[in-house]
Design a protein around this motif. Sequence first.
Motif, short mmCIF file in Angstrom:
data_model
loop_
_atom_site.label_atom_id
_atom_site.label_comp_id
_atom_site.label_asym_id
_atom_site.label_seq_id
_atom_site.Cartn_x
_atom_site.Cartn_y
_atom_site.Cartn_z
N GLY A 86 2.06 20.18 1.26
CA GLY A 86 3.43 19.70 1.43
C GLY A 86 4.29 20.66 2.22
N LEU A 87 4.13 21.97 1.97
CA LEU A 87 4.92 22.96 2.69
C LEU A 87 4.55 23.00 4.17
N ASN A 88 3.33 22.64 4.49
CA ASN A 88 2.93 22.64 5.90
C ASN A 88 3.70 21.62 6.72
N TRP A 89 4.20 20.58 6.10
CA TRP A 89 5.05 19.64 6.84
C TRP A 89 6.31 20.35 7.33
N TYR A 90 6.84 21.28 6.53
CA TYR A 90 7.99 22.08 6.96
C TYR A 90 7.58 23.08 8.03
N ASP A 111 1.24 14.10 16.36
CA ASP A 111 0.13 13.25 16.76
C ASP A 111 -0.89 13.07 15.65
N ARG A 112 -1.08 14.09 14.80
CA ARG A 112 -2.01 13.95 13.69
C ARG A 112 -1.46 13.05 12.60
N ILE A 113 -0.17 13.17 12.31
CA ILE A 113 0.42 12.31 11.29
C ILE A 113 0.40 10.85 11.74
N LYS A 137 -5.37 23.68 5.75
CA LYS A 137 -4.51 24.83 5.43
C LYS A 137 -3.63 25.24 6.60
N ASP A 138 -4.06 24.92 7.82
CA ASP A 138 -3.35 25.30 9.03
C ASP A 138 -2.19 24.33 9.27
N HIS A 139 -0.96 24.86 9.33
CA HIS A 139 0.20 23.99 9.50
C HIS A 139 0.19 23.25 10.83
N ARG A 140 -0.54 23.76 11.80
CA ARG A 140 -0.59 23.09 13.10
C ARG A 140 -1.30 21.74 13.02
N GLU A 141 -2.01 21.52 11.93
CA GLU A 141 -2.68 20.24 11.71
C GLU A 141 -1.74 19.20 11.09
N VAL A 195 0.86 -1.18 0.00
CA VAL A 195 0.00 0.00 0.00
C VAL A 195 0.89 1.23 0.00
N ALA A 196 0.65 2.12 -0.95
CA ALA A 196 1.40 3.39 -1.04
C ALA A 196 0.41 4.54 -1.01
N PRO A 197 0.24 5.20 0.14
CA PRO A 197 -0.71 6.31 0.22
C PRO A 197 -0.09 7.63 -0.22
N ASP A 198 -0.96 8.53 -0.66
CA ASP A 198 -0.58 9.94 -0.72
C ASP A 198 -0.67 10.47 0.71
N MET A 199 0.40 11.09 1.17
CA MET A 199 0.44 11.58 2.54
C MET A 199 -0.38 12.86 2.69
N ARG A 200 -0.68 13.20 3.92
CA ARG A 200 -1.54 14.34 4.27
C ARG A 200 -1.16 15.60 3.47
N GLY A 201 -2.13 16.12 2.73
CA GLY A 201 -1.94 17.38 2.02
C GLY A 201 -1.25 17.26 0.69
N MET A 202 -0.92 16.05 0.25
CA MET A 202 -0.20 15.86 -1.00
C MET A 202 -0.94 14.87 -1.90
#
Length: 324
Positions: A232-236, A77-79, A69-73, A55-62
């Motif tokens: 993707g930028l929110n991960w940074y 713990d959410r990931i 839109k909020d990077h705090r998400e 299984v290869a998922p698209d990760m959160r936001g990608m």
Amino acid sequence: MAGWSHRYARINDLDVHYVEQGTGPLVVLLHGFPHIWFSWRHQIGPIADAGFRVVAPDMRGMGQTSGPKDHREYDVDRIVADVVGLLDHLGAEKAVFGGLDFGLFAAYDLAHHYPDRAAAIIGLENPFFTPSRESPLTLAARQAERHFNHIHYFAAPGAADRDLAAAPREFLRKLFYALSSDYHYLDVWRKPPGTTYIDALPETPPLPWTWLTETELEFYVDAYSRSGFTGGLNWYRAMDLSWEYRKSYGGRRNPVPFFFIGSEQDTDLEAWHGDDPLSKLEQHHADLRDVRMIKNAGHMMQMEKSGETTAAMLEFLTGSNKWA
């Protein structure tokens, strides 16, 4: 490709897309940025053919997986909840996780929180969480006073999102080339403060390259043209939150079986994990099974040297020193 099945699920308040192939013990492949599930295209079929459910998922936001839109998400713990939710959705108690970049860090976090859900980890390029007294975004800001730094460029919402969305093909083509063994990525640091990422990256030879065709690049261009780059930028942008969170298990070793595959020309091994990181693997992993280094490959190893990378993963999955 004929064996791939595209599936969709509602997991952890996200619309999640993943690709699946095969039956047997579960192997979950987690990508980084700016990637999508397609970065594992060379590994999915061979691992499935060896008797695994891949299984290869698209990760959160990608890709086709939604993201706030909020990077705090995008904190730890959410990931981790995303990954656990995927396992629950698949009806699986545990999986072997393969990962690169942010995807691999997600597997490390999962192993610290729920070691019973990770049968083993196959780590590509990023050998461990690098200890630091200074937060990642603070360090990047300090470096950006002297030269271009991509983490600092990504950190503030706005300009980076617009710049990349305006030229996704140019950005992805240039970055994939810069991260390959055909270029020394740290040369982007020669650019002065205030340079945009696209301008900091090198020009490239025309496609096709030996490891990437125009059609393959279009998978990424299409995905990010539709989703934008903010997810993707929110991960940074969440890196300081993750750094703070991980202090709770700082100094603890990953408890699950660990296999490492690196490449000799990887920029992360060169610049982001301290001196001689391979000698420190046992300080971070309690059950280190094996280490492999692939020649003539950069950070894009699972595409650039797909045969060698796949063979190493299969040996770890099926060989005498396998995870089970």
